[in-house]
Design a protein around this motif. Sequence first.
Motif, short mmCIF file in Angstrom:
data_model
loop_
_atom_site.label_atom_id
_atom_site.label_comp_id
_atom_site.label_asym_id
_atom_site.label_seq_id
_atom_site.Cartn_x
_atom_site.Cartn_y
_atom_site.Cartn_z
N ASN A 37 6.97 10.05 -4.74
CA ASN A 37 5.66 10.49 -4.28
C ASN A 37 4.91 9.27 -3.75
O ASN A 37 4.05 8.69 -4.41
CB ASN A 37 4.89 11.14 -5.43
N LEU A 38 5.27 8.88 -2.53
CA LEU A 38 4.65 7.71 -1.93
C LEU A 38 3.29 8.05 -1.34
O LEU A 38 3.01 9.21 -1.03
CB LEU A 38 5.55 7.16 -0.82
N PRO A 39 2.43 7.05 -1.16
CA PRO A 39 1.18 7.31 -0.42
C PRO A 39 1.50 7.85 0.97
O PRO A 39 2.57 7.59 1.51
CB PRO A 39 0.53 5.92 -0.35
N PRO A 40 0.58 8.61 1.55
CA PRO A 40 0.84 9.19 2.88
C PRO A 40 0.98 8.11 3.94
O PRO A 40 0.55 6.96 3.76
CB PRO A 40 -0.39 10.06 3.13
N GLY A 41 1.56 8.50 5.06
CA GLY A 41 1.72 7.58 6.17
C GLY A 41 2.33 8.28 7.36
O GLY A 41 2.76 9.44 7.27
N PRO A 42 2.38 7.63 8.49
CA PRO A 42 2.91 8.27 9.70
C PRO A 42 4.39 8.55 9.55
O PRO A 42 5.13 7.74 8.96
CB PRO A 42 2.64 7.23 10.79
N THR A 376 -7.56 -14.76 6.53
CA THR A 376 -6.42 -13.91 6.88
C THR A 376 -6.86 -12.45 6.85
O THR A 376 -7.85 -12.09 6.21
CB THR A 376 -5.24 -14.08 5.89
N TYR A 377 -6.12 -11.59 7.56
CA TYR A 377 -6.40 -10.16 7.53
C TYR A 377 -5.91 -9.54 6.22
O TYR A 377 -6.49 -8.57 5.73
CB TYR A 377 -5.69 -9.46 8.69
N PHE A 378 -4.81 -10.08 5.69
CA PHE A 378 -4.23 -9.56 4.46
C PHE A 378 -4.09 -10.69 3.45
O PHE A 378 -3.76 -11.83 3.82
CB PHE A 378 -2.83 -8.97 4.72
N SER A 379 -4.36 -10.39 2.18
CA SER A 379 -4.10 -11.38 1.14
C SER A 379 -2.59 -11.55 1.00
O SER A 379 -1.80 -10.74 1.53
CB SER A 379 -4.71 -10.95 -0.19
N LEU A 380 -2.16 -12.58 0.29
CA LEU A 380 -0.72 -12.76 0.09
C LEU A 380 -0.13 -11.51 -0.57
O LEU A 380 -0.73 -10.91 -1.47
CB LEU A 380 -0.47 -13.99 -0.79
N THR A 381 1.05 -11.14 -0.11
CA THR A 381 1.67 -9.88 -0.52
C THR A 381 1.98 -9.85 -2.01
O THR A 381 2.51 -10.81 -2.57
CB THR A 381 2.98 -9.68 0.26
N HIS A 382 1.65 -8.73 -2.63
CA HIS A 382 2.00 -8.50 -4.04
C HIS A 382 3.19 -7.56 -4.11
O HIS A 382 3.52 -6.86 -3.14
CB HIS A 382 0.82 -7.90 -4.80
N ALA A 383 3.82 -7.52 -5.28
CA ALA A 383 4.95 -6.61 -5.50
C ALA A 383 4.97 -6.20 -6.97
O ALA A 383 4.53 -6.93 -7.84
CB ALA A 383 6.27 -7.30 -5.14
N PRO A 384 5.47 -5.00 -7.25
CA PRO A 384 5.58 -4.55 -8.65
C PRO A 384 6.62 -5.36 -9.40
O PRO A 384 7.59 -5.87 -8.81
CB PRO A 384 5.99 -3.09 -8.52
N LEU A 391 0.29 3.73 -8.66
CA LEU A 391 -0.98 3.18 -8.20
C LEU A 391 -1.75 4.30 -7.50
O LEU A 391 -1.21 4.95 -6.60
CB LEU A 391 -0.75 2.01 -7.25
N ALA A 392 -2.97 4.53 -7.96
CA ALA A 392 -3.80 5.61 -7.42
C ALA A 392 -3.08 6.95 -7.47
O ALA A 392 -3.28 7.81 -6.60
CB ALA A 392 -4.24 5.28 -5.99
N GLY A 393 -2.22 7.12 -8.46
CA GLY A 393 -1.50 8.37 -8.64
C GLY A 393 -0.20 8.45 -7.85
O GLY A 393 0.54 9.44 -8.00
N TYR A 394 0.13 7.45 -7.06
CA TYR A 394 1.34 7.46 -6.24
C TYR A 394 2.41 6.56 -6.86
O TYR A 394 2.10 5.60 -7.58
CB TYR A 394 1.04 6.98 -4.82
N ASP A 395 3.67 6.87 -6.54
CA ASP A 395 4.77 6.01 -6.96
C ASP A 395 4.79 4.74 -6.11
O ASP A 395 4.50 4.76 -4.92
CB ASP A 395 6.11 6.73 -6.79
N VAL A 396 5.17 3.63 -6.76
CA VAL A 396 5.33 2.36 -6.05
C VAL A 396 6.75 1.87 -6.30
O VAL A 396 7.09 1.47 -7.40
CB VAL A 396 4.32 1.30 -6.55
N PRO A 397 7.62 1.93 -5.29
CA PRO A 397 9.01 1.48 -5.48
C PRO A 397 9.06 0.01 -5.86
O PRO A 397 8.18 -0.78 -5.51
CB PRO A 397 9.65 1.71 -4.10
N ALA A 398 10.12 -0.37 -6.56
CA ALA A 398 10.25 -1.75 -7.02
C ALA A 398 10.36 -2.73 -5.86
O ALA A 398 9.99 -3.90 -6.00
CB ALA A 398 11.47 -1.88 -7.93
N ASN A 399 10.86 -2.28 -4.71
CA ASN A 399 11.01 -3.18 -3.57
C ASN A 399 9.82 -3.12 -2.61
O ASN A 399 9.89 -3.64 -1.49
CB ASN A 399 12.29 -2.86 -2.80
N ALA A 400 8.73 -2.47 -3.04
CA ALA A 400 7.58 -2.30 -2.14
C ALA A 400 6.79 -3.59 -2.00
O ALA A 400 6.75 -4.44 -2.90
CB ALA A 400 6.67 -1.20 -2.67
#
Length: 511
Positions: A37-42, A376-384, A391-400
Amino acid sequence: MASPDLLSSAAILAFSLLLLFLFNKRPTGTFPFKKLNLPPGPPGWPLVGNLFQVAFSGKQFIHYVNDLIPVYGPILTLKMGARTMIIISNSEIVHEALVENGHQFASRPAENATRTIFSSNKFTVNSAIYGAEWRALRRNMVSGVLSSARLREFQPARRVAMDRFIDHIRAEAAANDGGVWVLRNARFAVFCFLIHMCFGVDLNEEAVGRVDAVMKKVLITVTPRMDDFLPLLRPFFSKQRREALAVRCEQMETIIPLIEKRRETLRNPTAHPEAAPFSYLDTLFDLNVEGRSPTDSEIVTLCSEFLNGGTDTTATAIEWGVARLIENPRMQARIYEEIEAAMDRNGRNPVNERDTESMEYLQAFVKELLRKHPPTYFSLTHAPVKEGLKLAGYDVPANASLEIYLPSLSEDPRMWKDPAVFDPERFLTGGEKADITGVTVIKMIPFGAGRRICPGLAMGMTNVTLLLARMVQSFEWGPHPDQPKLDFSSKLEFTVVMSRSLRAIVRPRNN
């Protein structure tokens, strides 16, 4: 005859289309991944996801993301080939990820093959996987060189770098009818100071330029490529890998002599009276990470991280800051009034760090500068740190990869009054509050937040504030005839810089 580059591009495209064809022929029941159940996207294409949509959109990535947020909301997913990118643009969700559940999203994603070459397989403070190795590296950097006590020890070196900076501007202005390039001069000043902090030496301008050129080459080399998102294309990028290895060799050949010189200085300090009594490099010689000392290759990596991490971010802030002072002379005059008061107290000497701490308007100006123009436009990338997180009710894959979109935070009308307006007075007594660490509430986090917040926050704030103070103390800044109207549009280089590099006219003050 077709050029090699054209043939290579054609081969890559043909190979990609073949993979798409083969993927689409697979029975749907053989898809190997569990439905999440990933967050929505195109919607994307098989295998490549949204990669080609982004690459061929004709837009900068930030503008592409800007268009998606109103459609898909404050947390959305982009499938970028083999990578899953989750973009967060909402204060509450960022706080949930980085503060409330900071231990769950405190890691870093896998690196591309080229970046691994330069990070010594993620042996840096910024890129290390969350765990014992990261703790050892970060603890050493903070306690060894970035703590308040250590930063005070570097005050004489900072003063020398600032004096050199002002002399540099004065000489350039004298030779060019008052015209100076802001970003280039600021970058030189910051880089000189960081070299001193890192290696305990003051290099001449030519030597500084050589080191700087190599550091820039490294940053260019690690820019993401198509094979970073589609590893199956890696055989087509063997030339680029060879080029990356050559740049790494050049980096080693440039930094190793500085390391050896410091070793010799520590062995025989009386023979090198000009050397600094302490440097970041000294701590790396004594560093123990899980029972071993770092190799020379890893020391080169850590020194390069230190230099690159603090140079462009600070210099970029200075360029935006000077542009705002030119745009609004009243702000410049108000900062100068505070400086004059400080000079009356300190015997008409150049302002120092202690002076700037009491300059309320200058401090507010710097906060507004970092709100409106984060580096920067984005902070340094985080990962689980593991599978099965939400997160916010959505699944976060380990490689996200979790990407925090900073402009949406600092421009959020729910959090800020008139967010589009550059107004330092919002931070004066009785005005808006903004904890830039994000501990209490996420409103602006130019240095990130949570467990992976930038360890150089205090140094960065000090350098930006003091540089601006010294610049206003020494010169009145005005628009250059070549740039009568300032352009506040931006572009992404190593950091977010002005679309048109700022050239200004300076008039020396009679201090």
